[in-house]
Design an enzyme around this catalytic site. Structure first.
Site, PDB file in Angstrom:
ATOM      1  N   LYS A  93     -24.355  24.023  -3.789  1.00 54.35           N
ATOM      2  CA  LYS A  93     -23.335  25.093  -4.341  1.00 54.35           C
ATOM      3  C   LYS A  93     -22.171  23.961  -4.332  1.00 54.35           C
ATOM      4  O   LYS A  93     -21.409  23.720  -3.033  1.00 54.35           O
ATOM      5  CB  LYS A  93     -22.821  26.361  -4.293  1.00 54.35           C
ATOM      6  N   CYS A 394      13.325   9.316  22.405  1.00 55.36           N
ATOM      7  CA  CYS A 394      14.635   8.086  22.307  1.00 55.36           C
ATOM      8  C   CYS A 394      15.745   9.871  23.053  1.00 55.36           C
ATOM      9  O   CYS A 394      17.205   9.029  23.607  1.00 55.36           O
ATOM     10  CB  CYS A 394      15.194   7.935  21.544  1.00 55.36           C
TER      11      CYS A 394
HETATM   12  S1  IVH Z   1     -24.309  27.592 -11.919  1.00 57.29           S
HETATM   13  C1  IVH Z   1     -23.403  30.990 -14.521  1.00 57.29           C
HETATM   14  N1  IVH Z   1     -25.341  25.908  -9.795  1.00 57.29           N
HETATM   15  O1  IVH Z   1     -19.586  26.934  -8.614  1.00 57.29           O
HETATM   16  C2  IVH Z   1     -23.434  30.348 -13.153  1.00 57.29           C
HETATM   17  N2  IVH Z   1     -22.717  26.308 -10.465  1.00 57.29           N
HETATM   18  O2  IVH Z   1     -18.187  30.176  -8.408  1.00 57.29           O
HETATM   19  C3  IVH Z   1     -23.152  29.326 -13.633  1.00 57.29           C
HETATM   20  N3  IVH Z   1     -21.048  25.808  -9.021  1.00 57.29           N
HETATM   21  O3  IVH Z   1     -17.637  27.431 -11.899  1.00 57.29           O
HETATM   22  C4  IVH Z   1     -23.250  28.285 -12.158  1.00 57.29           C
HETATM   23  N4  IVH Z   1     -23.107  24.355  -7.820  1.00 57.29           N
HETATM   24  O4  IVH Z   1     -18.841  25.222 -10.657  1.00 57.29           O
HETATM   25  C5  IVH Z   1     -24.032  26.847 -10.421  1.00 57.29           C
HETATM   26  N5  IVH Z   1     -26.204  24.566  -8.887  1.00 57.29           N
HETATM   27  C6  IVH Z   1     -24.420  24.912  -9.184  1.00 57.29           C
HETATM   28  C7  IVH Z   1     -23.440  25.118  -8.806  1.00 57.29           C
HETATM   29  C8  IVH Z   1     -22.523  25.748  -9.686  1.00 57.29           C
HETATM   30  C9  IVH Z   1     -21.763  24.545  -8.273  1.00 57.29           C
HETATM   31  C10 IVH Z   1     -20.022  26.163  -9.112  1.00 57.29           C
HETATM   32  C11 IVH Z   1     -19.676  26.139 -10.856  1.00 57.29           C
HETATM   33  C12 IVH Z   1     -19.198  27.499 -11.186  1.00 57.29           C
HETATM   34  C13 IVH Z   1     -18.905  28.353  -9.337  1.00 57.29           C
HETATM   35  C14 IVH Z   1     -19.212  29.691  -9.914  1.00 57.29           C
END
Ligand code: IVH
Length: 649
Positions: A93, A394
């Protein structure tokens, strides 16, 4: 693959220039995916809204394996055992800024931020500047229209480099890479975005209702993205069951995370079979059930606050910081944390001896969240913290300033301030004295050889070799480097003096406008305000610095030692020898006279009409027929920045 170019930079530049020339000549051939379109867009005055094809949703969270199991159970209740049979796809993530890239027949036509999930802001020109965002997808079989979703992020390495440069330039630093990435995306001028080290990872595709993808699992979808040239985050894993998922999450948290050059705030677990997604539905219109974020234990630790200490900055600011019992947070040892100012210490009621919660914001700068009240000895609580009244270096009585919670040492001769001032004076964006490191300066100050910047220029190699760790050669080299810095332009010296609010850019503008140190020293607040972009605080700070008797003395001592007190106004040389140059339109900073003088002082000749003999045309805003003519004749057209580059060589 994406970071390994197949041709050399020089070849690329040559082809790039050829392409530019062709496009100038035949503008209709210029396509949206041309490499020349990575910059080029003019700054916009405001960001335009973009309605996402399909809303960009958020994710619900699981903080441990147990919560992941509960998630699976709910899914199985809804869609039966197909969920387990489908398996799960696990991805990092990425902790950046979510964006949506619209590709029409494989060509990037628009890009937008997430915004509220339904409507975002169009930041196409900015996204085009990111090298890892393909302007055209590889292959030929792309959906007619689709949005590729992913995350724009700033690698730690680039983030740290950028912040160092910002410190040197006197600009405020970014707290973490996520803020830095999001800020860079929302710039009105794509050139600013381009100068920031951004990258992109894709993870999803949105299609118009009724359209289908040629893949049936999330795992294949990511492969498909990669085959198109979209970078996908590393360390993804296709898991058969939850046991596999638990193992992956633990690996990421404990082994992989520390080795990454970008921030993650967990993992995302997705039901692998895309066919199940619609069936599983969306909770509250916001969080789809097919995916869940597996968050890691937050990067927070508890430890004891042993002391609150302060140091003195070069402008006299007294900066409090916390000394902690060493504790590991997110894989790093933390012993010190910033406290920003005394108001914050008071508001949090931090007391020496408290057990405190410490977090690493964006995994970079440790910060104190606050004391843990339950762990404070109720019968014998530690004493309230009282800010210092006198300078730690100082012993001068401290004063309060305009900024809430800040204390200052008003003593210009304070050794603590002087040490920091000398470090700044020698730094790269300032006098750029190689070999004059923090440690060396401390050594020189401790040995009483140097008190202020002027003393540096009296240093002799014979004095240096007397000191520890100074070989004869490095002593000579240092003295030489110090002497060489005398010829730095006035703008560098002005910045090096460390006057509050005068950053690198302001220093350059001031030096350029006034030309000499004496003119700056005698300038009034109004004179400074007349320079475009200068505000009251800056102008007053500059004028009051030069009105101080002690600083005037320092300036005189620098003059006696032969430092350059002038800003080179024009660059003379022979870079344009024999070249006929035409100037047309309004240039961004130079007047027509200045530009002509610049060309002539570098050996060029100014002509008022374009012909085949014209070497190049310098075009500014609202350039008219001369520009047309140049294009017809295939004469090179450059802008002011390029002209300056050429004469500077
Ligand atoms: S899937 C409906 N995959 O996490 C799901 N999100 O908390 C869509 N993010 O706004 C997101 N890495 O900006 C997905 N491998 C990943 C991700 C990811 C980062 C972020 C994304 C989203 C947020 C959700």
């Amino acid at each position: 693959m994406l970071d390994r170019p197949t041709i050399s930079d020089a070849e690329y530049d040559k082809l790039y220039r050829e392409l530019l020339r062709l496009e100038e000549e035949y503008p209709t051939l210029r396509t949206a995916d041309s490499p020349t379109q990575r910059v080029g867009a003019e700054p916009s005055s405001q960001l335009v809204k973009h309605t996402h094809l399909v809303p960009m949703l958020s994710l619900s969270n699981a903080f441990n394996d147990e919560e992941l199991r509960a998630w699976e159970e709910r899914l199985v209740r809804m869609a039966g055992d197909d969920v387990r049979r489908s398996g799960y796809n696990c991805e990092l993530k990425i902790d950046g800024a979510a964006v949506s890239l619209t590709y029409r027949e494989g060509v990037l036509v628009e890009g937008a931020t997430r915004g509220n999930g339904v409507i975002g802001e169009s930041v196409t020109a900015n996204l085009r500047t990111i090298r890892s965002v393909p302007l055209r997808l590889r292959g030929s079989d792309h959906p007619f229209i689709m949005e590729i979703r992913g995350e724009v992020y700033m690698p730690f390495s680039g983030f740290e480099r950028m912040n160092e440069e910002r410190v040197a330039a006197g600009d405020p630093v970014f707290a973490n890479p996520r803020n830095a990435a999001a800020g860079a995306l929302r710039q009105l001028d794509p050139k600013i975005t381009q100068s920031r080290p951004l990258s992109f990872f894709g993870y999803a595709i949105a299609l118009p209702d009724g359209d289908d993808l040629p893949v049936s699992t999330q795992n294949e979808l990511l492969d498909l993205l990669e085959s198109w040239g979209i970078p996908v985050a590393p360390h993804r894993r296709c898991c058969v069951g939850l046991t596999d998922v638990y193992e992956w999450a633990s690996d990421v948290e404990h082994k992989i995370r520390g080795s990454l050059d970008f921030a993650i705030d967990g993992g995302v677990v997705k039901v692998n079979s895309l066919a199940l997604w619609p069936e599983l539905g969306v909770v509250g219109g916001r969080e789809p059930r097919y995916a869940i974020a597996r968050k890691f234990a937050p990067d927070i630790a508890e430890t004891t606050l042993r002391a609150i200490e302060v140091n003195v900055g070069r402008t006299g600011t007294i900066n409090p910081y916390a000394v902690l019992d060493a504790v590991e947070i997110g894989g790093a040892q933390v012993k010190l944390a910033t406290l920003h100012n005394f108001d914050l210490v008071a508001r949090k009621d931090l007391r020496v001896g408290d057990v405190v919660q410490v977090k690493r914001a964006g995994e970079v700068i440790p910060q104190i969240i606050g004391p843990v009240p339950d762990k404070r000895d109720a019968k014998h609580p530690p004493e309230r913290y009282t800010p210092p009244t006198h300078c730690p270096s100082c012993k001068t009585k401290l004063v309060t300033g305009a900024e809430l919670g800040m204390l200052y040492c008003p003593n210009f001769d304070c050794p603590g301030r002087q040490l920091e001032s000398l470090v700044h004076f020698a730094s790269r964006g300032a006098m750029d004295i190689r070999g004059l490191s923090y440690a060396r300066i401390t050594q020189l100050v401790d040995a009483d050889l140097v008190r202020d910047a002027a003393d540096l220029y009296d240093l002799k190699a014979s004095q240096l070799v007397e000191l520890e760790r100074f070989a004869e050669k490095s002593a000579w080299q240092l003295v030489e480097a110090i002497q060489a810095s005398k010829s730095q332009p006035l703008s560098k010296l002005l910045f090096a003096l460390g006057i509050a609010n005068i950053g690198e850019i302001a220093a350059k503008q001031i030096a350029k406008r006034f030309g000499t140190m004496d003119a700056i020293a005698n300038a009034s607040v109004d004179d400074v305000l007349a320079i475009h972009g200068m505000g009251d605080t800056l102008a007053e700070s500059l004028v009051s610095w030069f009105s101080d008797k002690k600083t005037r003395k320092l300036i005189e001592r620098l003059r006696e030692r032969g430092l350059n007190f002038e800003e080179p106004q024009t660059h003379t040389g022979s870079a344009l020898k024999g070249a006929t140059v035409v100037i047309t339109g309004t240039l961004p900073t130079l007047s027509r006279e200045e530009a002509s003088a610049l060309v002539e002082s570098n050996g060029g000749r100014i002509s008022s009409s374009v012909s085949k003999k014209t070497r190049f045309v310098v075009a500014g805003e609202e350039a008219g027929s001369k520009l047309e003519k140049a294009r017809q004749l295939g004469v090179e057209v450059i802008d002011e920045a390029e002209l300056l580059r050429r004469v500077r060589g």
